[in-house]
Design an enzyme around this catalytic site. Sequence first.
Site, short mmCIF file in Angstrom:
data_model
loop_
_atom_site.label_atom_id
_atom_site.label_comp_id
_atom_site.label_asym_id
_atom_site.label_seq_id
_atom_site.Cartn_x
_atom_site.Cartn_y
_atom_site.Cartn_z
N ASN A 1 0.88 -1.17 0.00
CA ASN A 1 0.00 0.00 0.00
C ASN A 1 0.91 1.22 0.00
O ASN A 1 1.60 1.49 0.99
CB ASN A 1 -0.94 0.00 1.21
N GLU B 1 -3.85 2.03 -2.95
CA GLU B 1 -3.98 3.44 -2.58
C GLU B 1 -3.08 4.32 -3.43
O GLU B 1 -2.35 5.16 -2.90
CB GLU B 1 -3.72 3.65 -1.09
N TYR C 1 -7.88 -3.78 -2.87
CA TYR C 1 -7.86 -2.79 -1.79
C TYR C 1 -9.22 -2.77 -1.12
O TYR C 1 -10.18 -2.18 -1.62
CB TYR C 1 -7.47 -1.40 -2.34
N ASP D 1 -4.11 -4.87 0.31
CA ASP D 1 -4.45 -4.33 1.61
C ASP D 1 -5.88 -4.75 1.90
O ASP D 1 -6.82 -4.15 1.39
CB ASP D 1 -4.30 -2.81 1.61
N ASN E 1 -7.12 -4.77 4.89
CA ASN E 1 -7.55 -3.94 6.02
C ASN E 1 -8.12 -4.74 7.19
O ASN E 1 -8.92 -4.21 7.98
CB ASN E 1 -8.52 -2.84 5.55
N ASP F 1 2.68 4.33 5.26
CA ASP F 1 2.47 3.73 6.59
C ASP F 1 2.42 2.19 6.51
O ASP F 1 2.35 1.53 7.54
CB ASP F 1 1.24 4.30 7.30
N HIS F 2 2.48 1.65 5.29
CA HIS F 2 2.53 0.19 5.09
C HIS F 2 3.92 -0.23 4.62
O HIS F 2 4.59 0.50 3.90
CB HIS F 2 1.53 -0.24 4.03
#
Length: 262
Positions: free
Chosen positions: A9, A36, A107, A150, A152, A252-253
């Site tokens: 991501n 993303e 995603y 991702d 999530n 952040d991934h």
Amino acid sequence: MAFTLVTWNINSVRLRAGLVEKLLTEEAPDVLCLQECKSPVELMPAEAFAALGYTHFVARGQKGYNGVAIISRLPMRDAGHIDWCAKGDARHVAGELENGVVIHNMYVPAGGDVADREVNEKFGHKLDFVAEMRDRFRESLPEKSILVGDLNIAPREDDVWSHKKLLKVVSHTPIEVEAYHEAQEAGKWVDITRQDIPEGQLYSWWSYRAKDWDGADKGRRLDHIWASGDIAAAGHSSRILRAARGWEKPSDHAPVFARFDL
DNA sequence: ATGGTTGGTCTCCAA
């Protein structure tokens, strides 16, 4: 045919094109799946990746949100996408390699802050999305397929820094974990990362909000590599490139790796 | 209990 596959991501492919180039140069995966991307397809920097030998590119994009891309140095054809929840979101694209293996790059919606679909429609969207995955896999059992992205959802107790503290936090609630397992089981998907690394804490995401993400290490494993049962035994050498979370202006991934001998 | 950071777009929404 052997290939290394990575899912990452990237949180804006235009802002972080340099980090993608760094990963391609230093790690030299054969196929890189990004989520993303936050960009229309025509503004994604595909030429910069092609200059590094990654001449195959399939993507779906939209302005500002979502967006997925597969960057490959192996020949790959566009194998379409599904409009999950009929929202017109760019959350899925598939690419087919010459050996017939189809790579699905996904995603899944993050789901907002409140784990209650009655007051938070984003959570409802997430549950509907994962239920649709389950239903489609039930309808047609995936073969010669790899699903990455991702998702999530951090399904296991050791996929989060504190199982107890995250039970009511979106990404690790029992209802999401149940939905994740229903989708996985409906498709007879094998979690390649955990096939390779069955024990211990494993994270692929650390919040930007932490003062010291590395020291505090309050991570979650949100990014996954699944393989259909018929090819799962070909998957090996899984790892997560934690160092990338510490790169300059990072996502952040962190990138998740696996290798396949097919 | 609360706030903390980042990206994209256009003043706040999504993560």
